[in-house]
Motif scaffolding. Structure first.
Motif, mmCIF file in Angstrom:
data_model
loop_
_atom_site.group_PDB
_atom_site.id
_atom_site.type_symbol
_atom_site.label_atom_id
_atom_site.label_comp_id
_atom_site.label_asym_id
_atom_site.label_seq_id
_atom_site.Cartn_x
_atom_site.Cartn_y
_atom_site.Cartn_z
ATOM 1 N N LEU A 71 -6.126 20.763 -0.544
ATOM 2 C CA LEU A 71 -5.688 21.468 0.661
ATOM 3 C C LEU A 71 -5.106 22.829 0.327
ATOM 4 C CD1 LEU A 71 -4.048 18.663 2.829
ATOM 5 C CD2 LEU A 71 -6.228 19.792 3.174
ATOM 6 N N GLY A 72 -4.387 22.886 -0.785
ATOM 7 C CA GLY A 72 -3.827 24.177 -1.179
ATOM 8 C C GLY A 72 -4.896 25.157 -1.595
ATOM 9 N N ALA A 73 -5.949 24.644 -2.253
ATOM 10 C CA ALA A 73 -7.026 25.512 -2.726
ATOM 11 C C ALA A 73 -7.977 25.890 -1.595
ATOM 12 C CB ALA A 73 -7.799 24.818 -3.841
ATOM 13 N N ILE A 123 0.863 -1.175 0.000
ATOM 14 C CA ILE A 123 0.000 0.000 0.000
ATOM 15 C C ILE A 123 0.903 1.230 0.000
ATOM 16 C CG2 ILE A 123 -0.153 -0.058 2.526
ATOM 17 C CD1 ILE A 123 -2.983 1.107 2.271
ATOM 18 N N TYR A 124 0.471 2.278 -0.662
ATOM 19 C CA TYR A 124 1.263 3.514 -0.567
ATOM 20 C C TYR A 124 0.414 4.638 0.002
ATOM 21 C CZ TYR A 124 -0.537 4.574 -5.388
ATOM 22 O OH TYR A 124 -1.320 4.793 -6.507
ATOM 23 N N PHE A 125 1.111 5.514 0.734
ATOM 24 C CA PHE A 125 0.508 6.704 1.315
ATOM 25 C C PHE A 125 1.290 7.909 0.814
ATOM 26 C CE2 PHE A 125 -0.070 3.360 4.562
ATOM 27 C CZ PHE A 125 -1.451 3.412 4.751
ATOM 28 N N GLY A 126 0.616 9.013 0.693
ATOM 29 C CA GLY A 126 1.309 10.230 0.293
ATOM 30 C C GLY A 126 0.651 11.463 0.869
ATOM 31 N N VAL A 127 1.448 12.354 1.411
ATOM 32 C CA VAL A 127 1.002 13.690 1.823
ATOM 33 C C VAL A 127 2.254 14.508 2.127
ATOM 34 C CG1 VAL A 127 0.793 13.141 4.295
ATOM 35 C CG2 VAL A 127 -0.533 15.028 3.322
ATOM 36 N N GLY A 128 2.310 15.716 1.574
ATOM 37 C CA GLY A 128 3.514 16.514 1.754
ATOM 38 C C GLY A 128 4.698 15.887 1.050
ATOM 39 N N PRO A 154 -2.517 16.919 8.694
ATOM 40 C CA PRO A 154 -2.546 18.308 9.159
ATOM 41 C C PRO A 154 -1.161 18.929 9.350
ATOM 42 C CG PRO A 154 -3.939 16.886 10.525
ATOM 43 C CD PRO A 154 -3.079 15.999 9.690
ATOM 44 N N LYS A 155 -0.119 18.096 9.325
ATOM 45 C CA LYS A 155 1.231 18.604 9.550
ATOM 46 C C LYS A 155 1.899 19.124 8.277
ATOM 47 C CE LYS A 155 1.921 15.228 13.267
ATOM 48 N NZ LYS A 155 2.741 14.073 13.739
ATOM 49 N N ARG A 156 1.172 19.105 7.186
ATOM 50 C CA ARG A 156 1.739 19.605 5.935
ATOM 51 C C ARG A 156 2.246 21.020 6.100
ATOM 52 N NH1 ARG A 156 -1.922 18.653 0.589
ATOM 53 N NH2 ARG A 156 -0.804 20.428 -0.222
ATOM 54 N N LYS A 157 3.406 21.269 5.532
ATOM 55 C CA LYS A 157 4.001 22.602 5.632
ATOM 56 C C LYS A 157 3.275 23.573 4.696
ATOM 57 C CE LYS A 157 8.516 20.767 6.916
ATOM 58 N NZ LYS A 157 8.028 19.392 7.103
ATOM 59 N N PRO A 158 3.250 24.837 5.041
ATOM 60 C CA PRO A 158 2.507 25.826 4.242
ATOM 61 C C PRO A 158 2.915 25.870 2.769
ATOM 62 C CG PRO A 158 3.146 26.763 6.351
ATOM 63 C CD PRO A 158 3.835 25.452 6.249
ATOM 64 N N PHE A 159 4.198 25.641 2.491
ATOM 65 C CA PHE A 159 4.654 25.724 1.096
ATOM 66 C C PHE A 159 4.369 24.439 0.312
ATOM 67 C CE2 PHE A 159 8.284 24.382 3.691
ATOM 68 C CZ PHE A 159 8.695 23.228 3.050
ATOM 69 N N ASP A 165 -10.097 22.812 4.572
ATOM 70 C CA ASP A 165 -10.309 21.364 4.468
ATOM 71 C C ASP A 165 -9.314 20.547 5.283
ATOM 72 O OD1 ASP A 165 -12.446 21.729 2.869
ATOM 73 O OD2 ASP A 165 -11.544 20.940 1.028
ATOM 74 N N VAL A 166 -8.407 21.233 5.969
ATOM 75 C CA VAL A 166 -7.397 20.501 6.730
ATOM 76 C C VAL A 166 -8.042 19.581 7.757
ATOM 77 C CG1 VAL A 166 -5.511 20.744 8.395
ATOM 78 C CG2 VAL A 166 -5.582 22.223 6.395
#
Length: 318
Positions: free
Chosen positions: A256-258, A116-121, A206-211, A262-263
């Motif tokens: 999330l960027g848009a 399985i793969y996961f992705g965020v940030g 939720p820990k995604r960095k702003p950039f 939605d975080v």
């Protein structure tokens, strides 16, 4: 973590020693029961020593006294020197049965494992978190670690590129961003731990960095069969009230960027791993510290360990 692993190892060692001792004692009981030379049939012996003496050991010489003590009368038929008494056999069988019940219960069938793969940030941070999770929850170490960074969820590379997907554009290879690929980390998990790892993944959203607000950083999950897979059930339950699962169609847009609001309940794209396969990232991008963060050497050294056994190899990208 190390303390928990040490405790587990100690328990396994103690359990193993207990089984061996019990079996040895059972065998010693039967052996001792058939020994001649003055030892009563009830003596439990180990290594030539009487460990536990039978109550009949001190039987009186007279028939009356023997009767009061519950001992066999003098002159009563006795078993031959080379035979084993029925009582001794029963006792040995009972001891062996107790061992089997206590420690030898039927071993549970091992859980089926799946990719399985996961992705965020960025995948540098996520890979580190999943390695820690593998080590703490599954007690994996060294080359048993399966968390590998890569790309998934986008278009296939065009012909003439050797199907290479690279971190950056390279002659003979495509930039993962241009193909709409997300940065992901693939792990191999027992199917009964999917919910546990899904929760750990959702904790990272939720820990995604702003950039990190572009499409390659969108939240994604990939497994064979996608949302129609039976394995998706535990993941969906783990995400109740925490995420909106949407079928991934490829080259999907980051929400999330848009919509930063939605975080709290982000859109997570779920891909069919067969239609959107995992492609490993470059060796230089495995087990790496993303500046300004610095991970410890034990983690960074996994790069060399997995490379030495071929679990991560060159992709043809720089």
């Amino acid at each position: 973590m190390a303390r928990r692993a040490s405790r587990r190892a100690l328990l396994l060692l103690v359990a193993g020693a207990g089984v061996g001792l019990s079996v040895h004692l059972a065998g010693a009981w039967v052996h001792s029961a058939g020994q001649a030379g003055g030892h009563s049939s009830g003596d439990l012996r180990r290594d030539g020593r009487v460990v536990l003496r039978s109550a009949a050991r001190g039987c009186a010489a007279t028939s009356a006294a023997a009767s009061r003590a519950g001992c066999p009368e003098r002159g009563a038929p006795s078993e031959g020197a080379g035979s084993v008494s029925r009582n001794a056999l029963v006792a040995a069988a009972a001891l062996a049965a107790a061992v089997l019940v206590a420690v030898g219960r039927p071993v549970a069938v091992a859980a089926k494992e799946l990719d399985i793969y996961f992705g965020v940030g960025n995948f540098f941070n996520l890979q580190h978190e999943l390695v820690i999770k593998e080590a703490s929850a599954l007690l994996r170490r060294g080359v048993d670690i399966t968390a590998v960074a890569g790309y998934a969820g986008g278009a296939a590379p065009p012909s003439g590129t050797f199907e290479r997907i690279c971190y950056s554009k390279f002659p003979g290879g495509s930039d993962h961003r241009e193909l709409g690929q997300a940065e992901v980390v693939r792990v191999t998990l027992p199917d009964d731990r999917l919910a546990d790892f899904a929760k750990a993944f959702l904790d990272e959203v939720p820990k995604r960095k702003p950039f990190e607000n572009s499409d390659e950083f969108r939240p994604v999950i990939g497994l064979r069969g996608g949302m129609t897979s039976k394995a998706f059930g535990p993941i969906q339950q783990a995400g109740e009230g925490r995420a909106q699962f949407v079928e991934g169609l490829g080259e999907d847009k980051d929400t999330l960027g848009a919509k930063p609001s939605d975080v709290a309940n982000p859109t997570v794209y779920v891909y069919d791993l067969k239609a959107f396969p995992f492609r490993p990232a470059e060796v230089r991008n495995q087990f790496k510290s993303p500046l300004p963060e610095f991970y410890d050497n034990d983690y960074l050294e996994l790069n060399d360990k997995l490379k030495a056994v071929g679990l991560i190899t060159s992709t043809g990208c720089p």
